[in-house]
Design a protein around this motif. Sequence first.
Motif, PDB file in Angstrom:
ATOM      1  N   LEU A   1       0.829  -1.210   0.000  1.00  0.00           N
ATOM      2  CA  LEU A   1       0.000   0.000   0.000  1.00  0.00           C
ATOM      3  C   LEU A   1       0.860   1.255   0.000  1.00  0.00           C
ATOM      4  CD1 LEU A   1      -2.770  -1.126   2.516  1.00  0.00           C
ATOM      5  CD2 LEU A   1      -3.069  -0.721   0.058  1.00  0.00           C
ATOM      6  N   TYR A   2       1.945   1.227   0.749  1.00  0.00           N
ATOM      7  CA  TYR A   2       2.840   2.390   0.792  1.00  0.00           C
ATOM      8  C   TYR A   2       3.471   2.633  -0.576  1.00  0.00           C
ATOM      9  CZ  TYR A   2       6.928   5.244   1.784  1.00  0.00           C
ATOM     10  OH  TYR A   2       7.885   6.234   1.747  1.00  0.00           O
ATOM     11  N   LEU A   3       4.003   1.593  -1.173  1.00  0.00           N
ATOM     12  CA  LEU A   3       4.689   1.749  -2.453  1.00  0.00           C
ATOM     13  C   LEU A   3       3.725   2.107  -3.583  1.00  0.00           C
ATOM     14  CD1 LEU A   3       7.109  -1.317  -2.237  1.00  0.00           C
ATOM     15  CD2 LEU A   3       7.744   1.092  -2.024  1.00  0.00           C
TER      16      LEU A   3
ATOM     17  N   LEU B   1      -5.143  -4.151 -12.998  1.00  0.00           N
ATOM     18  CA  LEU B   1      -4.366  -4.837 -11.977  1.00  0.00           C
ATOM     19  C   LEU B   1      -4.040  -3.872 -10.834  1.00  0.00           C
ATOM     20  CD1 LEU B   1      -1.526  -7.345 -12.503  1.00  0.00           C
ATOM     21  CD2 LEU B   1      -1.088  -5.379 -11.057  1.00  0.00           C
ATOM     22  N   THR B   2      -4.210  -4.337  -9.608  1.00  0.00           N
ATOM     23  CA  THR B   2      -3.911  -3.535  -8.417  1.00  0.00           C
ATOM     24  C   THR B   2      -3.032  -4.349  -7.467  1.00  0.00           C
ATOM     25  OG1 THR B   2      -5.764  -4.312  -7.055  1.00  0.00           O
ATOM     26  CG2 THR B   2      -6.208  -2.468  -8.591  1.00  0.00           C
ATOM     27  N   VAL B   3      -2.677  -3.744  -6.354  1.00  0.00           N
ATOM     28  CA  VAL B   3      -1.887  -4.482  -5.356  1.00  0.00           C
ATOM     29  C   VAL B   3      -2.663  -5.655  -4.774  1.00  0.00           C
ATOM     30  CG1 VAL B   3      -0.273  -2.654  -4.735  1.00  0.00           C
ATOM     31  CG2 VAL B   3      -2.496  -2.778  -3.583  1.00  0.00           C
ATOM     32  N   ALA B   4      -3.979  -5.664  -4.918  1.00  0.00           N
ATOM     33  CA  ALA B   4      -4.746  -6.838  -4.491  1.00  0.00           C
ATOM     34  C   ALA B   4      -4.347  -8.052  -5.319  1.00  0.00           C
ATOM     35  CB  ALA B   4      -6.243  -6.564  -4.621  1.00  0.00           C
TER      36      ALA B   4
ATOM     37  N   LEU C   1     -12.135  -1.912  -1.643  1.00  0.00           N
ATOM     38  CA  LEU C   1     -12.138  -3.272  -2.187  1.00  0.00           C
ATOM     39  C   LEU C   1     -10.727  -3.852  -2.206  1.00  0.00           C
ATOM     40  CD1 LEU C   1     -14.643  -3.038  -5.193  1.00  0.00           C
ATOM     41  CD2 LEU C   1     -15.014  -4.125  -2.960  1.00  0.00           C
ATOM     42  N   VAL C   2      -9.738  -3.020  -2.517  1.00  0.00           N
ATOM     43  CA  VAL C   2      -8.346  -3.474  -2.449  1.00  0.00           C
ATOM     44  C   VAL C   2      -8.022  -3.944  -1.033  1.00  0.00           C
ATOM     45  CG1 VAL C   2      -5.931  -2.732  -2.519  1.00  0.00           C
ATOM     46  CG2 VAL C   2      -7.488  -2.071  -4.366  1.00  0.00           C
ATOM     47  N   HIS C   3      -8.374  -3.137  -0.039  1.00  0.00           N
ATOM     48  CA  HIS C   3      -8.130  -3.525   1.355  1.00  0.00           C
ATOM     49  C   HIS C   3      -8.882  -4.816   1.695  1.00  0.00           C
ATOM     50  CE1 HIS C   3      -6.689   0.641   1.647  1.00  0.00           C
ATOM     51  NE2 HIS C   3      -6.072   0.274   2.750  1.00  0.00           N
TER      52      HIS C   3
ATOM     53  N   TRP D   1      -9.582  -7.332  -0.225  1.00  0.00           N
ATOM     54  CA  TRP D   1      -8.850  -8.481  -0.744  1.00  0.00           C
ATOM     55  C   TRP D   1      -7.539  -8.690   0.003  1.00  0.00           C
ATOM     56  CZ3 TRP D   1     -10.851 -12.260  -3.305  1.00  0.00           C
ATOM     57  CH2 TRP D   1     -11.956 -12.048  -4.139  1.00  0.00           C
ATOM     58  N   LEU D   2      -6.904  -7.632   0.461  1.00  0.00           N
ATOM     59  CA  LEU D   2      -5.663  -7.782   1.229  1.00  0.00           C
ATOM     60  C   LEU D   2      -5.933  -8.462   2.566  1.00  0.00           C
ATOM     61  CD1 LEU D   2      -3.820  -4.381   0.582  1.00  0.00           C
ATOM     62  CD2 LEU D   2      -3.490  -6.569  -0.576  1.00  0.00           C
ATOM     63  N   PHE D   3      -7.044  -8.102   3.211  1.00  0.00           N
ATOM     64  CA  PHE D   3      -7.406  -8.786   4.458  1.00  0.00           C
ATOM     65  C   PHE D   3      -7.750 -10.250   4.179  1.00  0.00           C
ATOM     66  CE2 PHE D   3      -8.633  -4.398   5.998  1.00  0.00           C
ATOM     67  CZ  PHE D   3      -7.637  -4.314   6.944  1.00  0.00           C
ATOM     68  N   PHE D   4      -8.479 -10.496   3.099  1.00  0.00           N
ATOM     69  CA  PHE D   4      -8.822 -11.864   2.695  1.00  0.00           C
ATOM     70  C   PHE D   4      -7.544 -12.681   2.482  1.00  0.00           C
ATOM     71  CE2 PHE D   4      -9.053 -14.672  -1.028  1.00  0.00           C
ATOM     72  CZ  PHE D   4     -10.012 -15.586  -0.622  1.00  0.00           C
ATOM     73  N   GLU D   5      -6.569 -12.073   1.831  1.00  0.00           N
ATOM     74  CA  GLU D   5      -5.314 -12.779   1.547  1.00  0.00           C
ATOM     75  C   GLU D   5      -4.625 -13.222   2.842  1.00  0.00           C
ATOM     76  OE1 GLU D   5      -1.021 -13.280   0.942  1.00  0.00           O
ATOM     77  OE2 GLU D   5      -1.915 -11.553   1.946  1.00  0.00           O
ATOM     78  N   GLN D   6      -4.604 -12.361   3.836  1.00  0.00           N
ATOM     79  CA  GLN D   6      -3.907 -12.678   5.078  1.00  0.00           C
ATOM     80  C   GLN D   6      -4.711 -13.565   6.026  1.00  0.00           C
ATOM     81  OE1 GLN D   6      -0.413 -11.483   6.399  1.00  0.00           O
ATOM     82  NE2 GLN D   6      -0.561 -12.085   4.252  1.00  0.00           N
ATOM     83  N   TYR D   7      -6.026 -13.502   5.944  1.00  0.00           N
ATOM     84  CA  TYR D   7      -6.846 -14.268   6.889  1.00  0.00           C
ATOM     85  C   TYR D   7      -7.374 -15.586   6.334  1.00  0.00           C
ATOM     86  CZ  TYR D   7      -6.923 -10.386  10.218  1.00  0.00           C
ATOM     87  OH  TYR D   7      -6.556  -9.410  11.117  1.00  0.00           O
ATOM     88  N   SER D   8      -7.621 -15.663   5.024  1.00  0.00           N
ATOM     89  CA  SER D   8      -8.248 -16.854   4.450  1.00  0.00           C
ATOM     90  C   SER D   8      -7.359 -17.593   3.457  1.00  0.00           C
ATOM     91  CB  SER D   8      -9.560 -16.462   3.730  1.00  0.00           C
ATOM     92  OG  SER D   8     -10.462 -15.867   4.629  1.00  0.00           O
TER      93      SER D   8
END
Length: 203
Positions: free
Chosen positions: A72-74, A156-159, A90-92, A94-101
């Motif tokens: 997110l910073y970069l 394409l996003t950081v997600a 929505l990006v956030h 998916w980022l939470f989904f990536e780390q939790y699921s």
Amino acid sequence: MMKLYGMTDSGNCYKPRLLLAKLDIPYTHVETSSRDGTTRRPDYLAKNPNGKVPLLELDGGRHLSESNAILLYLAEGTRFLPADAYERALVHQWLFFEQYSHEPNIAVRRSLIRYPERAAVATPEKMAATLEGGNQALGVMERQLSQTPFLIGDALTVADIALYAYTHDAEEGGYDLAAFPAVSAWLKRVEADPGHVPMEHTG
């Protein structure tokens, strides 16, 4: 020049390296591993008390840990992070989904197979649970990617970068990506995006 502390074969550490390559930002890679004890050394813990990688050292000596926070910073002010508030949320999401699921199943199962020292933890129950959880996570991605080219829509996003890291080698963990055709097609789209580099790339 920024320094990025991390393990070459870690998906979490691959995420920022991939984004840095796409942004054409120079950095110095510092191989740092939980496996050889370097993350527990006093000099490293002074930089990141959590004793994990990746860790980004910015010009001026500030530090930033957690792979998705680094993304997110970069990505701020670039094409990889939407300006629209809802799309950013929505990006956030998916980022939470990536780390939790996603990561606790797909990445963990891969590591249990890949690293012999983790064999004692690789019980049949653990392997079955991570296989089921990982397939559920891939199923969530499959439903979304059956509707849109990328996770947030047409761009394409950081997600996508975050979820690509451990999905592209999920078969090493025993997952059958052929069962997820939309995910498999998405992997190829991510790889076709300008500036893509493989996992072993370190700047």
